[in-house]
Design an enzyme around this catalytic site. Structure first.
Site, PDB file in Angstrom:
ATOM      1  N   HIS A 169       0.790  -1.234   0.000  1.00  0.00           N
ATOM      2  CA  HIS A 169       0.000   0.000   0.000  1.00  0.00           C
ATOM      3  C   HIS A 169       0.820   1.281   0.000  1.00  0.00           C
ATOM      4  CE1 HIS A 169       1.139  -0.047   4.220  1.00  0.00           C
ATOM      5  NE2 HIS A 169       0.813   1.216   4.266  1.00  0.00           N
TER       6      HIS A 169
HETATM    7  C1  UD1 Z   1      -1.657   5.799   5.584  1.00  0.00           C
HETATM    8  C2  UD1 Z   1      -0.307   6.272   6.115  1.00  0.00           C
HETATM    9  C3  UD1 Z   1       0.703   5.141   6.032  1.00  0.00           C
HETATM   10  C4  UD1 Z   1       0.184   3.895   6.708  1.00  0.00           C
HETATM   11  C5  UD1 Z   1      -1.185   3.533   6.178  1.00  0.00           C
HETATM   12  C6  UD1 Z   1      -1.729   2.411   6.968  1.00  0.00           C
HETATM   13  C7  UD1 Z   1       0.172   8.636   5.722  1.00  0.00           C
HETATM   14  C8  UD1 Z   1       0.991   9.582   4.946  1.00  0.00           C
HETATM   15  N1  UD1 Z   1       0.223   7.366   5.304  1.00  0.00           N
HETATM   16  O1  UD1 Z   1      -1.492   5.487   4.214  1.00  0.00           O
HETATM   17  O2  UD1 Z   1       1.897   5.539   6.697  1.00  0.00           O
HETATM   18  O3  UD1 Z   1       1.090   2.846   6.463  1.00  0.00           O
HETATM   19  O4  UD1 Z   1      -2.075   4.656   6.308  1.00  0.00           O
HETATM   20  O5  UD1 Z   1      -2.681   1.680   6.309  1.00  0.00           O
HETATM   21  O6  UD1 Z   1      -0.466   8.988   6.669  1.00  0.00           O
HETATM   22  N2  UD1 Z   1      -9.037   4.949   1.630  1.00  0.00           N
HETATM   23  C9  UD1 Z   1     -10.293   4.398   1.633  1.00  0.00           C
HETATM   24  N3  UD1 Z   1     -10.851   4.124   2.850  1.00  0.00           N
HETATM   25  C10 UD1 Z   1     -10.241   4.368   4.027  1.00  0.00           C
HETATM   26  C11 UD1 Z   1      -8.958   4.950   3.998  1.00  0.00           C
HETATM   27  C12 UD1 Z   1      -8.387   5.237   2.783  1.00  0.00           C
HETATM   28  O7  UD1 Z   1     -10.898   4.138   0.591  1.00  0.00           O
HETATM   29  O8  UD1 Z   1     -10.816   4.090   5.100  1.00  0.00           O
HETATM   30  C13 UD1 Z   1      -8.410   5.215   0.304  1.00  0.00           C
HETATM   31  C14 UD1 Z   1      -8.688   6.621  -0.222  1.00  0.00           C
HETATM   32  O9  UD1 Z   1      -8.815   6.537  -1.595  1.00  0.00           O
HETATM   33  C15 UD1 Z   1      -7.399   7.351   0.141  1.00  0.00           C
HETATM   34  C16 UD1 Z   1      -6.341   6.277   0.018  1.00  0.00           C
HETATM   35  O10 UD1 Z   1      -6.981   5.092   0.448  1.00  0.00           O
HETATM   36  O11 UD1 Z   1      -7.152   8.450  -0.698  1.00  0.00           O
HETATM   37  C17 UD1 Z   1      -5.109   6.526   0.846  1.00  0.00           C
HETATM   38  O12 UD1 Z   1      -5.453   6.735   2.226  1.00  0.00           O
HETATM   39  P1  UD1 Z   1      -4.503   7.611   3.167  1.00  0.00           P
HETATM   40  O13 UD1 Z   1      -4.993   7.569   4.556  1.00  0.00           O
HETATM   41  O14 UD1 Z   1      -4.271   8.954   2.576  1.00  0.00           O
HETATM   42  O15 UD1 Z   1      -3.109   6.891   3.059  1.00  0.00           O
HETATM   43  P2  UD1 Z   1      -2.742   5.362   3.263  1.00  0.00           P
HETATM   44  O16 UD1 Z   1      -2.206   4.832   1.990  1.00  0.00           O
HETATM   45  O17 UD1 Z   1      -3.856   4.647   3.910  1.00  0.00           O
HETATM   46  N1  UDP Z   2      -3.138  -5.295   9.255  1.00  0.00           N
HETATM   47  C1  UDP Z   2      -4.409  -5.756   9.539  1.00  0.00           C
HETATM   48  N2  UDP Z   2      -5.196  -6.166   8.488  1.00  0.00           N
HETATM   49  C2  UDP Z   2      -4.789  -6.129   7.197  1.00  0.00           C
HETATM   50  C3  UDP Z   2      -3.477  -5.659   6.927  1.00  0.00           C
HETATM   51  C4  UDP Z   2      -2.694  -5.243   7.976  1.00  0.00           C
HETATM   52  O1  UDP Z   2      -4.801  -5.817  10.704  1.00  0.00           O
HETATM   53  O2  UDP Z   2      -5.562  -6.507   6.307  1.00  0.00           O
HETATM   54  C5  UDP Z   2      -2.300  -4.812  10.369  1.00  0.00           C
HETATM   55  C6  UDP Z   2      -0.918  -5.394  10.470  1.00  0.00           C
HETATM   56  O3  UDP Z   2      -0.895  -6.551  11.264  1.00  0.00           O
HETATM   57  C7  UDP Z   2      -0.102  -4.276  11.086  1.00  0.00           C
HETATM   58  C8  UDP Z   2      -0.822  -3.044  10.630  1.00  0.00           C
HETATM   59  O4  UDP Z   2      -2.095  -3.444  10.158  1.00  0.00           O
HETATM   60  O5  UDP Z   2      -0.132  -4.293  12.489  1.00  0.00           O
HETATM   61  C9  UDP Z   2       0.031  -2.415   9.587  1.00  0.00           C
HETATM   62  O6  UDP Z   2      -0.669  -1.523   8.902  1.00  0.00           O
HETATM   63  P1  UDP Z   2      -0.167  -1.005   7.514  1.00  0.00           P
HETATM   64  O7  UDP Z   2       0.634  -2.016   6.805  1.00  0.00           O
HETATM   65  O8  UDP Z   2      -1.368  -0.498   6.856  1.00  0.00           O
HETATM   66  O9  UDP Z   2       0.708   0.245   7.957  1.00  0.00           O
HETATM   67  P2  UDP Z   2       2.250   0.452   8.311  1.00  0.00           P
HETATM   68  O10 UDP Z   2       2.628  -0.437   9.428  1.00  0.00           O
HETATM   69  O11 UDP Z   2       3.015   0.197   7.059  1.00  0.00           O
HETATM   70  O12 UDP Z   2       2.304   1.882   8.684  1.00  0.00           O
END
Ligand code: UD1
Ligand code: UDP
Length: 359
Positions: A203
């Site tokens: 992601h």
């Molecule tokens: C964010 C964090 C990242 C973390 C990740 C965990 C930042 C800069 N990045 O990235 O460090 O690893 O969360 O998962 O804060 N979206 C949905 N539904 C949701 C949330 C997001 O559809 O509930 C979609 C939207 O299109 C959105 C995109 O995902 O634009 C990205 O979401 P965003 O929270 O901006 O960044 P993540 O990639 O989730």
């Molecule tokens: N995780 C989860 N369900 C999923 C994918 C990830 O519960 O389908 C958990 C995972 O075990 C970890 C956390 O989400 O603890 C990590 O989140 P993510 O990879 O989104 O973010 P990052 O750690 O890279 O910031």
């Protein structure tokens, strides 16, 4: 004493779980402020259920958008809430936009700030999270660093706040969840046997912005046709498969079981029964290490440097050939030290520090 945790994204909720339990059980008033950065049931509420957390006290409802939008809106909406409630300490977790926004707002409101998971560095400034971590650390009054490496990183930067080596929350989270996960039905539901599949997540912003990386991922799936690949897909990644016109090709990969993101208990059940995990997540690299599941990380660097010793975690970038080679390599049988992440008392240590810091 009133402490407010500002959280907004999946990994923030997970890290807050044991901290909330520990603070609340010792009589500290702990407010949960949910920024709304993640809002789908599978990205948010499911973690409140799995960790038996109460509903957030404050919901800012910021939602998706650019980093500037998210950070700006959170700071703006949070200011009034923090000052109204007369908070003594703000806690932020990890490196998301919600983390940095919470840190900026606490600093500008003159409220003490604690950063949980301080001091991590990938030394890759193209990662939005790396900049979030550095800025948050430099705004913090109290830095709760998970490892000695993290403490050293902070020392090198001559950080202003007080640094404490607390161990990593993942140790206690995993120890507890791996037992609860035995009751998970996810393997049966998906028709999977233990050690019969690979688990995959992807992601990161830097991996999902380029069509070529999606093609590399599809080539990986196509080369590993004899391996079942379980892929709980992040909404950002699914959106980008569609944007690049590659969703049909993904759906044709019959060895790939694509799922909605799963809750934490089910995810840990999937992780501890996997052959290997392929990921670009930060948290999953560490969880795989703690569960002794070999990890292949689709990044060129990592902030969790402890995990790459002894080949338990291998960095491949998003390069199909390197990923496939790493999948086919025998699993490591080398030296391993879980103690680098502490003894599993981190939430209690943080609680004691907070109680002694703020009288
Ligand atoms: C964010 C964090 C990242 C973390 C990740 C965990 C930042 C800069 N990045 O990235 O460090 O690893 O969360 O998962 O804060 N979206 C949905 N539904 C949701 C949330 C997001 O559809 O509930 C979609 C939207 O299109 C959105 C995109 O995902 O634009 C990205 O979401 P965003 O929270 O901006 O960044 P993540 O990639 O989730
Ligand atoms: N995780 C989860 N369900 C999923 C994918 C990830 O519960 O389908 C958990 C995972 O075990 C970890 C956390 O989400 O603890 C990590 O989140 P993510 O990879 O989104 O973010 P990052 O750690 O890279 O910031």
């Amino acid at each position: 004493m009133k402490v407010a945790s500002v959280v907004g994204a999946r990994p923030n909720f997970i890290k807050m779980g044991p901290v909330h339990k520990s603070l609340s059980s010792s009589g500290i008033e702990h407010l949960i402020v949910h920024t709304g950065q993640h809002y789908d049931y599978e990205m948010s509420d499911i973690f409140f259920n799995d960790f038996e957390l109460p509903k957030p006290n404050i919901y800012l409802g910021v939602g998706s958008g650019s980093s500037c939008f998210q950070i700006g809106e959170i700071v703006k909406r949070l200011e009034e809430k923090l000052t109204q409630r007369q908070v003594d300490l703000v806690l932020v977790y990890g490196d998301t936009n919600s983390t940095l926004a919470g840190a900026i707002c606490a600093n500008k409101c003159g409220i003490k700030l604690g950063h949980i998971e301080a001091g991590l560095r990938s030394y890759d400034s193209t990662m939005p999270e790396e900049n979030n971590r550095i800025l948050t650390d430099h705004l913090s009054d109290y830095l709760f660093a998970p490892t000695l490496n993290a403490v050293n990183n902070l020392k090198k930067e001559r950080i202003r706040g007080k640094v404490y080596c607390t161990g990593d929350l993942s140790v206690e989270i995993i120890d507890k969840t791996k037992l609860i996960s035995k009751k998970s039905e996810i393997l049966d539901i998906l028709g999977l046997k233990s050690r019969s599949y690979l688990l995959l997540t992807m992601h990161r912003a830097e991996n999902t912005g380029t069509k070529d990386y999606f093609i590399q991922l599809l080539k990986t799936f196509e080369s590993l046709v004899d391996n079942t690949i379980v892929f709980p897909i992040h909404p950002r990644t699914k959106k980008m498969f569609k944007t690049f016109g590659l969703l049909d090709r993904l759906l044709k990969c019959s060895n790939v079981k694509m799922l909605l993101p799963v809750g934490y208990i089910d995810f840990i059940a999937l992780l501890q029964n996997a052959l290997k995990v392929v990921t670009d997540s930060g948290g999953i690299q560490k969880e795989a290490y703690l569960l002794k599941i070999p990890c292949i990380t689709m990044r060129k660097n990592t902030e969790w440097v402890e995990t790459i010793k002894g080949q338990w975690n291998v960095l491949t970038g998003v390069d199909s050939k390197k990923i496939v080679d790493a999948v086919r390599r025998p699993s490591p049988n080398s030296k391993y030290s879980k103690s680098v992440f502490g003894s599993g008392r981190t939430s209690q240590v943080i609680n004691e520090l907070i109680s002694s810091i703020i009288q």
